[in-house]
Design a protein around this motif. Structure first.
Motif: not given
Ligand code: SF4
Length: 378
Positions: A152, A195, A201, A204, A210, A213, A218
């Motif tokens: 991701r 994740c 997200c 996160c 990311c 995202r 994602q």
């Molecule tokens: S931002 Fe990226 S790494 Fe973070 S939870 Fe979302 S998909 Fe996963």
């Protein structure tokens, strides 16, 4: 394929993990030093193979109390090991762990990835995870959670397992920069708590870095795996007693049920309900307790248990008469444990199909081993 610098992309993970990590009994307080007890890391990683953290914690505590080091585990009996492992599943892991402990007790703890890979039961993931957490080696450990996070962050739309080598090369400098133990655990923790398959997200620490995202993709990374075909089966599983002994199949040395005793079983015949011709005519007293469905990763088994007492005779090929007093301590898989718990349960009269199954078993019928269940770590 060129990837952006992991040490930069993943930098926010280090302070996030330092402040939010979940307490686990095998985690060291000092994430910058080698772990004070590499054996504890090894035990935890073997237990965590295909088993969830919350399930493992009480098993880990009991195990470490009884076997605090490799020498104690190497000297343990099979019954002791089984008693502490029962319920965790995949019993072969316990046997591998004891074999690894014996090697460590004899030769010392290997402190290289190659040395760890040579221990029984340690594949590339487990060896790398132990090397990073126990010895601070920058060896990337890629399990399902880590693959998902990496795929991701990099917006890798293909199956990330196809890029395992490149992803390890990508991750290694980040481990070196932020601490191998810290970053290894941080990636695992992020994959287990934030994740997750339906990613959170908004909370996160990598949301600004990311790529998936940023592109809003994602949720479809990593791509769904093709569904595993599940086969259906119906079996008679028989607990047969005679002269103070139970008829059992002894453990094989290899395969999914290595190290486990099992009840004899045979595929169920076409259902023939109703009273059987008198089983006593064949020297058999038997009943059929309530059945259940046993679910494995590739197989669903409708189990029709039989509990029977027969006249003494030689054990059929591949089976043994085992004294009743030993039954409770034998290592068994979940399906067979369940029948062990039901040997005193009431049941319905034996059906014709049940009688035929008993006769087939007593005359010597070969049965193959089912696949084993595969719960996931989180
Ligand atoms: S931002 Fe990226 S790494 Fe973070 S939870 Fe979302 S998909 Fe996963």
């Amino acid at each position: 394929m060129p990837f952006a610098d992991a040490a930069v992309l993943l930098a926010p993970l280090a302070p996030w993990f330092d402040s939010l990590r979940r307490p686990m009994p095998w985690r060291a307080a000092d994430l910058d030093a080698p772990h004070p007890d590499p054996y504890a890391v090894l035990v935890s990683e073997i237990m965590l193979q295909q088993t969830q953290v919350a399930t493992v914690i009480p098993y880990f505590r009991r195990w470490m109390e009884r076997f605090p080091g490799p020498a104690a585990l190497a000297a343990a009996t099979e019954d002791e090991i089984h008693g502490l492992w029962a319920g965790l599943g995949y019993y072969r892991r316990a046997r591998n762990l004891q074999a690894a402990a014996a090697a460590i007790a004899a030769d010392g703890f290997p402190r290289t990835l190659e040395g760890l890979l040579a221990l029984p039961g340690l594949g590339p993931y487990t060896a790398a995870a132990v090397a990073a957490q126990a010895f601070q080696l920058p060896t990337p450990a890629l399990d399902g959670n880590a693959f998902r996070v990496a795929a991701r962050v990099l917006a890798l739309e293909e199956d990330p397992r196809r890029h395992a080598g490149a992803l390890r090369e990508w991750l290694a400098p980040a481990l070196a920069a932020h601490g191998p133990s810290r970053l290894t655990q941080a990636v695992m923790e992020l994959g287990a708590t934030v994740c997750v398959p339906a990613p959170r997200c908004a909370s996160c620490p990598l949301q600004g870095a990311c790529a998936a995202r940023a592109r809003g993709i994602q949720h479809r990374i990593p791509p769904a795996q093709p569904r595993t075909k599940v086969t259906e089966a119906e079996i008679h599983l028989a607990a047969i007693a005679s002269g103070g002994a139970w008829l059992l199949r002894p453990p094989g040395a290899k395969g999914l049920l290595a190290g486990l005793w099992s009840w004899p079983w045979t595929g169920a015949a076409a259902d023939t309900q109703g009273a059987a011709e008198p089983a006593s005519a064949y020297g058999i007293e038997a009943r059929e307790p309530a059945g259940w469905t046993q679910v494995y990763s590739h197989r669903r088994e409708a189990v029709r248990p039989i509990v029977a007492r027969v006249e003494p005779g030689a054990a059929p090929p591949g089976l043994e008469w085992v004294p009743e007093a030993r039954l409770a301590s034998l290592p068994m898989g979940r399906r067979d444990q369940r029948l062990r718990e039901a040997v005193d349960a009431p049941g319905e009269p034996l059906t014709v199909a049940g009688l035929e199954a008993l006769q087939a078993i007593l005359q010597g019928v070969k049965a193959s081993s089912p696949a084993a269940p595969a719960p996931g770590r989180s």
